[in-house]
Write a protein that holds these residues in place. Structure first.
Motif, PDB file in Angstrom:
ATOM      1  N   PHE A 123      63.516  -6.157  14.960  1.00 49.67           N
ATOM      2  CA  PHE A 123      63.152  -6.133  16.372  1.00 49.67           C
ATOM      3  C   PHE A 123      64.367  -6.331  17.271  1.00 49.67           C
ATOM      4  O   PHE A 123      64.520  -5.714  18.318  1.00 49.67           O
TER       5      PHE A 123
ATOM      6  N   GLY B 148      67.536  -5.617  16.610  1.00 46.32           N
ATOM      7  CA  GLY B 148      68.423  -4.456  16.595  1.00 46.32           C
ATOM      8  C   GLY B 148      67.955  -3.355  17.530  1.00 46.32           C
ATOM      9  O   GLY B 148      68.738  -2.822  18.319  1.00 46.32           O
ATOM     10  N   VAL B 149      66.666  -3.030  17.477  1.00 43.09           N
ATOM     11  CA  VAL B 149      66.207  -1.953  18.345  1.00 43.09           C
ATOM     12  C   VAL B 149      66.100  -2.418  19.795  1.00 43.09           C
ATOM     13  O   VAL B 149      66.231  -1.610  20.712  1.00 43.09           O
TER      14      VAL B 149
ATOM     15  N   GLU C  69      69.113  -1.478  21.785  1.00 35.97           N
ATOM     16  CA  GLU C  69      69.221  -0.054  22.065  1.00 35.97           C
ATOM     17  C   GLU C  69      68.160   0.423  23.054  1.00 35.97           C
ATOM     18  O   GLU C  69      68.425   1.282  23.880  1.00 35.97           O
ATOM     19  N   PHE C  70      66.975  -0.162  22.963  1.00 31.49           N
ATOM     20  CA  PHE C  70      65.857   0.365  23.754  1.00 31.49           C
ATOM     21  C   PHE C  70      65.794  -0.177  25.179  1.00 31.49           C
ATOM     22  O   PHE C  70      65.261   0.481  26.057  1.00 31.49           O
TER      23      PHE C  70
ATOM     24  N   TRP D 179      59.095  -2.923  30.730  1.00 31.53           N
ATOM     25  CA  TRP D 179      59.722  -2.416  29.496  1.00 31.53           C
ATOM     26  C   TRP D 179      60.859  -3.332  29.065  1.00 31.53           C
ATOM     27  O   TRP D 179      60.953  -3.738  27.904  1.00 31.53           O
TER      28      TRP D 179
ATOM     29  N   LEU E  30      72.161   7.909  19.401  1.00 29.94           N
ATOM     30  CA  LEU E  30      72.178   6.445  19.373  1.00 29.94           C
ATOM     31  C   LEU E  30      70.788   5.832  19.182  1.00 29.94           C
ATOM     32  O   LEU E  30      70.638   4.839  18.471  1.00 29.94           O
ATOM     33  N   ILE E  31      69.803   6.426  19.815  1.00 28.34           N
ATOM     34  CA  ILE E  31      68.440   5.904  19.658  1.00 28.34           C
ATOM     35  C   ILE E  31      68.041   5.993  18.192  1.00 28.34           C
ATOM     36  O   ILE E  31      67.517   5.050  17.588  1.00 28.34           O
TER      37      ILE E  31
ATOM     38  N   PHE F 199      70.079   6.281  15.651  1.00 27.93           N
ATOM     39  CA  PHE F 199      70.989   5.461  14.845  1.00 27.93           C
ATOM     40  C   PHE F 199      70.471   4.022  14.729  1.00 27.93           C
ATOM     41  O   PHE F 199      70.480   3.429  13.653  1.00 27.93           O
ATOM     42  N   ALA F 200      70.004   3.485  15.879  1.00 29.21           N
ATOM     43  CA  ALA F 200      69.566   2.085  15.895  1.00 29.21           C
ATOM     44  C   ALA F 200      68.455   1.854  14.869  1.00 29.21           C
ATOM     45  O   ALA F 200      68.477   0.867  14.127  1.00 29.21           O
ATOM     46  N   ILE F 201      67.495   2.771  14.822  1.00 28.08           N
ATOM     47  CA  ILE F 201      66.390   2.572  13.880  1.00 28.08           C
ATOM     48  C   ILE F 201      66.872   2.786  12.448  1.00 28.08           C
ATOM     49  O   ILE F 201      66.433   2.097  11.526  1.00 28.08           O
TER      50      ILE F 201
ATOM     51  N   VAL G  96      54.943  -2.413  12.042  1.00 23.80           N
ATOM     52  CA  VAL G  96      56.217  -2.414  12.767  1.00 23.80           C
ATOM     53  C   VAL G  96      56.848  -1.022  12.774  1.00 23.80           C
ATOM     54  O   VAL G  96      57.319  -0.536  13.813  1.00 23.80           O
ATOM     55  N   TYR G  97      56.838  -0.370  11.623  1.00 21.51           N
ATOM     56  CA  TYR G  97      57.449   0.956  11.554  1.00 21.51           C
ATOM     57  C   TYR G  97      56.650   1.960  12.378  1.00 21.51           C
ATOM     58  O   TYR G  97      57.226   2.859  12.997  1.00 21.51           O
TER      59      TYR G  97
ATOM     60  N   LEU H  26      55.106   1.317  15.077  1.00 26.89           N
ATOM     61  CA  LEU H  26      55.505   1.034  16.461  1.00 26.89           C
ATOM     62  C   LEU H  26      56.892   1.623  16.764  1.00 26.89           C
ATOM     63  O   LEU H  26      57.087   2.323  17.763  1.00 26.89           O
ATOM     64  N   LEU H  27      57.843   1.349  15.872  1.00 26.18           N
ATOM     65  CA  LEU H  27      59.202   1.856  16.090  1.00 26.18           C
ATOM     66  C   LEU H  27      59.220   3.376  16.123  1.00 26.18           C
ATOM     67  O   LEU H  27      59.889   3.990  16.964  1.00 26.18           O
TER      68      LEU H  27
ATOM     69  N   VAL I 215      57.905   4.556  19.492  1.00 28.27           N
ATOM     70  CA  VAL I 215      58.870   4.368  20.579  1.00 28.27           C
ATOM     71  C   VAL I 215      60.018   5.368  20.441  1.00 28.27           C
ATOM     72  O   VAL I 215      60.441   5.998  21.419  1.00 28.27           O
ATOM     73  N   ASP I 216      60.485   5.541  19.223  1.00 23.08           N
ATOM     74  CA  ASP I 216      61.584   6.472  18.973  1.00 23.08           C
ATOM     75  C   ASP I 216      61.200   7.884  19.408  1.00 23.08           C
ATOM     76  O   ASP I 216      61.933   8.554  20.122  1.00 23.08           O
TER      77      ASP I 216
ATOM     78  N   TYR J 113      58.842   8.798  21.455  1.00 23.02           N
ATOM     79  CA  TYR J 113      58.663   8.833  22.903  1.00 23.02           C
ATOM     80  C   TYR J 113      60.007   8.991  23.611  1.00 23.02           C
ATOM     81  O   TYR J 113      60.181   9.852  24.470  1.00 23.02           O
ATOM     82  N   LEU J 114      60.984   8.158  23.218  1.00 24.90           N
ATOM     83  CA  LEU J 114      62.286   8.181  23.893  1.00 24.90           C
ATOM     84  C   LEU J 114      63.019   9.499  23.639  1.00 24.90           C
ATOM     85  O   LEU J 114      63.535  10.127  24.568  1.00 24.90           O
TER      86      LEU J 114
END
Lengths: 341, 452
Positions: A94, A96-97, A100-101, A110, B59-60, B62-64, B411-412, B414-415, B418-419, B421-422
């Motif tokens: 959580f 880490g992202v 970035e987010f 947000w 980058l988005i 990369f973070a995940i 969690v995944y 959710l991530l 979001v990923d 969406y962005l």
């Protein structure tokens, strides 16, 4: 000899990890308290921006080295402490992202969500790592096969919780000092205030922790057998004191460096006290996992040692350069260029 | 469910999710590096804009990739502790080397790149994205070498109840590792290439920022074509290497049951695992399978019946993933070739641009299918011929694994949301949009990317 060398290197890796990632855990924990405005929060998050990820790789390396040099230690440690380590993992995910987010959508709500993740994802690892190391020092109920004979509750004794508080307070001071380096004005003053307030708390916790360690663990046995090793403790104490001395003089880089050395040498003090054990069984010392009974083959240890000695100084070199190049006062206007968190 | 089943599901979830991000990281890093190099060498600002726009999407993603990669390192110890004890000497070393020589570089210099736009010199900035791109490739090599060792263990001796290293060079230079690496790398480049082609195509269809996206498309089309050749060429070599290393996987991929010479290939087949045969097989190409596997049309190939049913990999899964992967590879090869040949006048083919948009998920799918084949096709072994998967799992309560498995899925999920969406929003906005997205329902048209 190889095993001993690797044990020392193993301790050093943990020390470097805690001394580096420690400040961003502390700063993440301070985020909701020091970050009164959007601007403050942006400054706080970006003051760790270029560093946190590189710091976290020391954890990956410490974990990887445990796997490579002491496979049975790695296997036993991670399976026996399944739930605590998974909690640590989820917190780190959580966190880490969140970095970035947070700035990717321009909405206060947000940002609040991800800043919340950043807070939990920083405070939780600080406490969990403290609990983790206290359990390493005190021993955990593992049997001859390295299987945990007990439940989660066995990890949460008062000594372990004290370890959690210890890491949290150390990291808070450490993080506040880093923030002081990176910002100016009111936020700088508040960061210094936090460092001054939490420094005594961290000292008291350290002393309490050391005192409790004398009867709760066997950490001091190695030191009593080889009194010169107490130099590590002397060094740690000196670093703690120098942190406060430099803080009083507002010498920020020296204060931060002293704090890093204090955290690193405290961790090293504990690990050296465990030698040769890498995991202590609280059921029977016969079941202890040690640097010797869990080590990889001599060939693997040699190859890995060569690689570590050749590459890690280079890593420290370029990471040092990043600290030098990016460890400069941030200005809010400059953070609005889209190249920030 | 037992610890073994739950741990396998958890590993599959964690790894497959991780590998939605890794290929784009590896592929896109190189594309961004190429774009930035154009900028540094020509001084043309449009390439700077390209590096920034694609870099933002990079980058988005990369973070995940980073945070989900952490899970894998934890999991070998938490869920597969007996495996870790058994192979740490070799497998653990490769992971540790990866962290030391590659992951440090990647994580440190991506920050230099992101935060350095206005802080360090142009050249140094460009060097840092190249470091990231090359480090991610190096990183892949060590991980693939570790996986290749599970597929085909070499350079070891069984001592002290575990596999101990005796020949490091054999482990890191074995043919299996090299072929697998290039094949996977091609797959990663494919994801990067199709990602850039697809998003560019979408904007080109909308006639916005045509210069910007036209150039991006061109770079990506060349990139994808090179990738397609790598993937397919090495894919063939990967399959033929199985003849020597994992004949059971090879047989399962082709649903080939009876050992024989001059084995034909049936274009239409459906395996019947229960009865160790195929429901039907038709459209025979004589000797084709022998030819593909050995370059010799009369060669003998072992059939699945050589192995006891419990020692065979799951046939239907291996068979289907293989065919689908190869089919997708061919389709993507076709798309890449058309794109690269027509790259100068690609806007004359709106139907093709549409295909490019919808083709974005294809290389992702092919990558996942390839991994399912590689890992499921190795079963029941975790280290081929040395250790069975069922003997590798940790001795822990199954409730622990169940709880974390639910946690990972949640969690995944959710991530991932979001990923997506962005990436979706930022990709649509195009290069003129900087700063954060607005959450309001009605977006301001001035920032809507409609000023081409």
């Amino acid at each position: 000899m190889l095993e001993t060398t690797w044990f020392i290197l193993w301790g050093l890796l943990w020390a470097i990890y805690l001394a580096s990632d420690g400040f961003d855990f502390g700063l993440g924990t301070l985020l909701p308290f020091l970050g009164r405005s959007e601007g403050d929060r942006k400054l706080i998050v970006n003051s760790m921006g270029p560093f946190w990820d590189g710091n976290e790789v020391w954890l990956v390396t410490a974990g990887g080295v445990t796997f490579a040099a002491f496979p049975r230690t790695y296997a036993t440690m991670f399976s026996a402490m399944y739930i605590p380590l998974m909690l640590l993992l989820f917190a780190l995910i959580f966190r880490g992202v969140a970095f970035e987010f947070r700035a990717k959508v321009d909405s206060a709500r947000w940002r609040r969500i991800w800043d919340g993740c950043l807070f939990v994802g920083s405070a939780a690892p600080a406490v969990l790592l403290g609990v983790f190391f206290a359990n390493l020092f005190a021993g955990i109920p593992i049997d001859a096969q390295g299987v945990l004979q007990g439940g989660l509750i066995d990890f949460l004794h008062p000594y372990a919780l004290l370890g959690g508080v210890l890491f949290l307070t150390l990291f808070i001071v450490h993080g506040a000092l880093w923030l002081a380096i990176m910002v100016e004005g009111d936020l700088l003053e508040r960061a210094l205030h936090v460092a001054r307030t939490f420094w005594p708390a961290s000292i008291i916790t350290v002393v309490l922790f050391l005192l409790t360690s004398t009867y709760r663990t066997d950490l001091f046995t190695n030191y009593l057998n080889h009194p010169w090793l107490f130099l590590i403790l002397v060094f740690a104490v000196a670093a703690f004191i120098m942190t406060r001395v430099f803080l009083a003089r507002r010498s920020l880089w020296p204060a931060f460096t002293a704090s890093a050395l204090a955290i690193g040498s405290t961790a090293l003090f504990g690990v050296v006290g465990m030698f040769p054990n890498t995991l202590i069984s609280s059921i029977n010392p016969m079941y202890n996992v040690t640097a010797f009974n869990s080590a990889s083959s001599a060939l693997t240890l040699k190859i890995m040692l060569g690689i570590a000695l050749a590459v890690l100084p280079v890593v420290i070199g370029y990471q040092g350069w990043v600290y030098y190049r990016f460890g400069r006062k941030l200005k809010l206007e400059e953070l609005e260029d889209g190249h920030s968190y | 469910m037992d610890v073994l089943t739950l741990s396998r599901i958890q590993f599959a979830v964690a790894t497959m999710f991780h590998f939605l991000f890794v290929p784009l990281t590896i592929g896109l890093a190189l594309i961004v590096a190429i774009m930035e190099t154009y900028w540094v060498r020509t001084g043309n600002e449009i390439y700077k804009k390209m590096a920034k726009f694609w870099g933002k999407l990079f980058l988005i993603n990369f973070a995940i990739g980073i945070v989900t990669g952490l899970t894998l390192e934890f999991q070998f110890g938490t869920n597969w502790s007996r495996y870790s004890t058994y192979v740490g000497d070799i497998f653990g070393s490769l992971l540790a080397i990866e962290a030391t020589v590659a992951f440090f570089l990647e994580s440190t210099f991506i920050a230099v790149w992101f935060f350095g736009w206005n802080k360090i010199s142009k050249k140094l900035h460009c060097v840092s994205i190249w470091i990231v791109a090359l480090a991610s490739i190096m990183s892949a090599y060590w991980i693939i070498a570790a996986n290749a060792w599970m597929q085909h263990p070499v350079g070891y001796e069984l001592r002290n109840g575990r596999a101990e290293l005796v020949d490091f060079l054999a482990v890191v230079t074995q043919r299996f590792a090299v072929y697998e690496f290039v094949h996977v790398l091609g797959g990663c480049f494919m994801v990067g290439g199709f990602f850039v082609m697809g998003i560019s195509a979408w904007h080109l269809l909308k006639e916005q920022n045509t210069d910007f996206f036209g150039r991006s498309f061109k770079i990506a089309s060349i990139f994808s074509t090179v990738a397609a050749f790598l993937v397919i060429g090495l894919g063939h070599m990967n399959a033929s290497i199985l003849y020597d290393t994992q004949p059971a996987k090879l047989a399962a991929m082709e649903a080939h049951w009876e050992t024989g010479k001059s084995v034909p290939m049936y274009l239409l087949t459906w395996p019947d695992e229960k009865n160790s045969t195929n429901y039907f097989q038709t459209l025979k190409v004589p000797g084709m399978l022998s030819l593909l596997a050995t370059n010799n049309i009369t060669a003998e190939l072992k059939g699945l019946k050589e192995w006891a049913p419990e020692d065979r990999p799951p046939v239907l899964v291996s068979f289907l993933t293989f065919r689908l992967m190869v089919g997708l590879g061919m389709v993507m090869m076709g798309i890449s070739l058309f794109a690269v040949v027509m790259r100068e006048r690609i806007r004359e083919f709106p139907w093709f641009l549409k295909i490019c948009v919808y083709a974005i998920p294809l290389p992702y799918l092919a990558n996942e299918l390839g991994w399912v084949l590689a890992e499921m096709g190795r079963q029941p072994w975790i280290v081929y011929g040395l250790m069975k998967t069922r003997d590798a799992v940790s001795i822990i309560p199954s409730s622990y694994v169940l709880v974390t498995l639910i946690g990972f899925i949640f969690v995944y999920g959710l991530l991932g949301a979001v990923d997506f969406y962005l990436l979706f929003k930022i990709a649509r906005r195009g290069p003129d949009f900087t700063g954060g997205l607005k959450l309001e329902k009605k977006t301001n048209t001035a920032t809507g990317g409609s000023h081409a």
